[in-house]
Write an enzyme that holds these catalytic residues in place. Structure first.
Site, short mmCIF file in Angstrom:
data_model
loop_
_atom_site.label_atom_id
_atom_site.label_comp_id
_atom_site.label_asym_id
_atom_site.label_seq_id
_atom_site.Cartn_x
_atom_site.Cartn_y
_atom_site.Cartn_z
N ASN A 191 0.82 -1.22 0.00
CA ASN A 191 0.00 0.00 0.00
C ASN A 191 0.85 1.27 0.00
OD1 ASN A 191 -2.38 -1.44 0.00
ND2 ASN A 191 -2.66 -1.34 2.21
N ASP A 223 2.44 1.42 -9.86
CA ASP A 223 1.08 0.89 -9.92
C ASP A 223 1.08 -0.56 -10.41
OD1 ASP A 223 -1.74 1.17 -9.66
OD2 ASP A 223 -1.92 1.46 -11.82
N ARG A 245 1.94 -10.10 -3.40
CA ARG A 245 2.03 -11.55 -3.55
C ARG A 245 3.40 -12.05 -3.10
NH1 ARG A 245 -1.31 -9.92 -7.72
NH2 ARG A 245 0.41 -9.43 -9.14
N ASP A 272 -5.75 0.44 -4.13
CA ASP A 272 -5.13 0.62 -5.44
C ASP A 272 -6.13 1.20 -6.44
OD1 ASP A 272 -3.65 0.50 -7.73
OD2 ASP A 272 -3.44 -1.67 -7.78
N HIS A 273 -7.26 0.54 -6.59
CA HIS A 273 -8.24 0.97 -7.60
C HIS A 273 -8.94 2.27 -7.19
CE1 HIS A 273 -8.44 -3.50 -8.95
NE2 HIS A 273 -7.41 -2.86 -9.47
N ASP A 278 -6.61 4.93 -8.19
CA ASP A 278 -6.62 5.00 -9.65
C ASP A 278 -7.80 5.83 -10.16
OD1 ASP A 278 -4.33 3.50 -9.93
OD2 ASP A 278 -5.36 1.62 -10.35
#
Length: 386
Positions: free
Chosen positions: A51, A104, A112, A125-126, A129
């Protein structure tokens, strides 16, 4: 309002069942960018929270927006006869734009890699965005700007909406199909934009005055690429993915009304903001284009974030966003006729209110989900490991 909880208990329960499902079919992304990101992510230490990478990339985008606002406040810097943006600024903006795009692409791989993937990370994240859309578009506008060689502020307003609707289309797909089909246009546009910034520093903005082909100017190419990508790539692929889900009987919403609910608030935002522009007694978009774009982009980001929360938690998207109420009232007042300075005050006040409301929404949602999943949003440590 300080402790207001935007995520309902039903949505928190939905997040507990959430599993990430995305599909990336873009050749540029698959064969060039992903191998590049797989190499870059190894540079980051394993203690670095994904993050934090996401937020760092977002801050670079905001910095570019502010930097260009300083050197090109009214979008006339690239016009003939005006003082141009210094070449070094274009280089900085180009490098930072590509760096932000890289971060990004790397944040998910870091998650992961460190086994720290959570629904909060995807939402964070989104969500950022969705707010970045307005920063990207408005910063790029300075390459051509206004004037005889540029694009009008109203055309840019329409192009901004093409980008915004292209963005929300992918999350509308996921709301209905359960799968996030990553749009091709994003990767292509980010690589192209970064390259064009650097080229502008080398050849100067004067190079964009010349015709690209016959009487087809570079500004026309800029417009055509945005519209063409949306109409010829993004929209057809979204409709195809939706149709395939319908044929396979895997749609999450069976009625047309429920499937289209996510578009209600964005469309109303478009209608209200356009009505303001067309009815403005002082031609507000010509007076304060950058602020007006930012106001629209921030309201859109809030609408989109609420949609993302709903599609990730498998809950119903709200039909109406309450930020549209003050916008409606302002448009109503403007239609009654107001002095130029009053209309400007209304715009700045509304923009500040939208910004504070959206930041409050984002902070509260992050805190709620962090508490629910018992994690720190910017650290890999668990709260009980102190």
């Amino acid at each position: 309002m300080a402790g207001y909880e935007y995520v309902s208990p039903e949505q928190l329960a939905g997040f507990d069942k959430y599993k990430y499902s995305a599909l990336d079919t873009n050749p540029l992304s698959l064969y060039i960018m992903h191998p590049f990101w797989n190499t870059v992510v190894k540079v980051f230490p394993t203690w670095l929270a994904p993050n934090l990478i996401t937020f760092s990339g977002f801050l670079l985008v905001v910095f570019n927006f502010l930097l260009m606002a300083y050197f090109d406040p009214d979008f006339y810097a690239s016009a003939p006869g005006h003082k141009h943006v210094p070449d070094w600024v274009w280089i900085v903006v180009g490098i930072l734009n590509f760096t932000a795009y890289t971060l990004d692409g790397v944040d998910g791989k870091q998650a992961r890699r460190t086994n720290s993937s959570t629904p909060l990370g995807e939402l964070f994240d989104h969500g950022l965005d969705s707010w970045s859309c307005v920063y990207f578009v408005v910063t790029v506008y300075s390459i051509f700007g206004r004037g005889s060689s540029g694009v009008s502020v109203f055309v840019l307003y329409l192009l901004l909406w093409v980008v915004l609707f292209s963005f929300i289309l992918s999350h509308w797909e996921k709301y209905n199909t359960g799968i996030l089909f990553l749009p091709w246009g994003y990767d292509i546009s980010q690589v192209t934009i970064s390259f064009v910034y650097i080229v502008t520093a080398i050849v100067g903005v004067e190079a964009w005055y010349e015709p690209f082909l016959f009487n087809f100017l570079y500004r026309d190419l800029f417009t055509a690429m945005i519209i063409g990508c949306a109409l010829c790539v993004t929209l057809p692929m979204s409709l195809l993915n939706f149709f395939r889900s319908y044929k396979n009987n895997t749609l999450k919403h069976n009625s047309v009304y429920e499937a289209m609910v996510p578009f209600f608030s964005p469309c109303l935002l478009f209608v209200l903001s356009t009505a303001w522009i067309l009815q403005s007694p002082s031609d507000i978009l010509e007076l304060h284009p950058r602020v007006f774009y930012f106001m629209v982009g921030t309201a859109f980001a809030n609408i989109t974030c609420q949609l993302i929360v709903c599609q990730m938690s498998s809950t119903r998207c709200p039909t109406f966003n309450w930020l549209l109420v003050p916008l409606f009232l302002v448009v109503l007042v403007v239609n009654l006729g107001v002095a130029s300075y009053i209309e400007s005050i209304l715009l700045y006040t509304l923009t500040a209110a939208f910004t504070l409301a959206h930041i409050h929404y984002g902070v509260r949602v992050v805190k709620q989900l962090s508490s629910h999943f018992q994690i720190y949003p910017f650290s890999l440590r668990k709260p009980n490991s102190d």
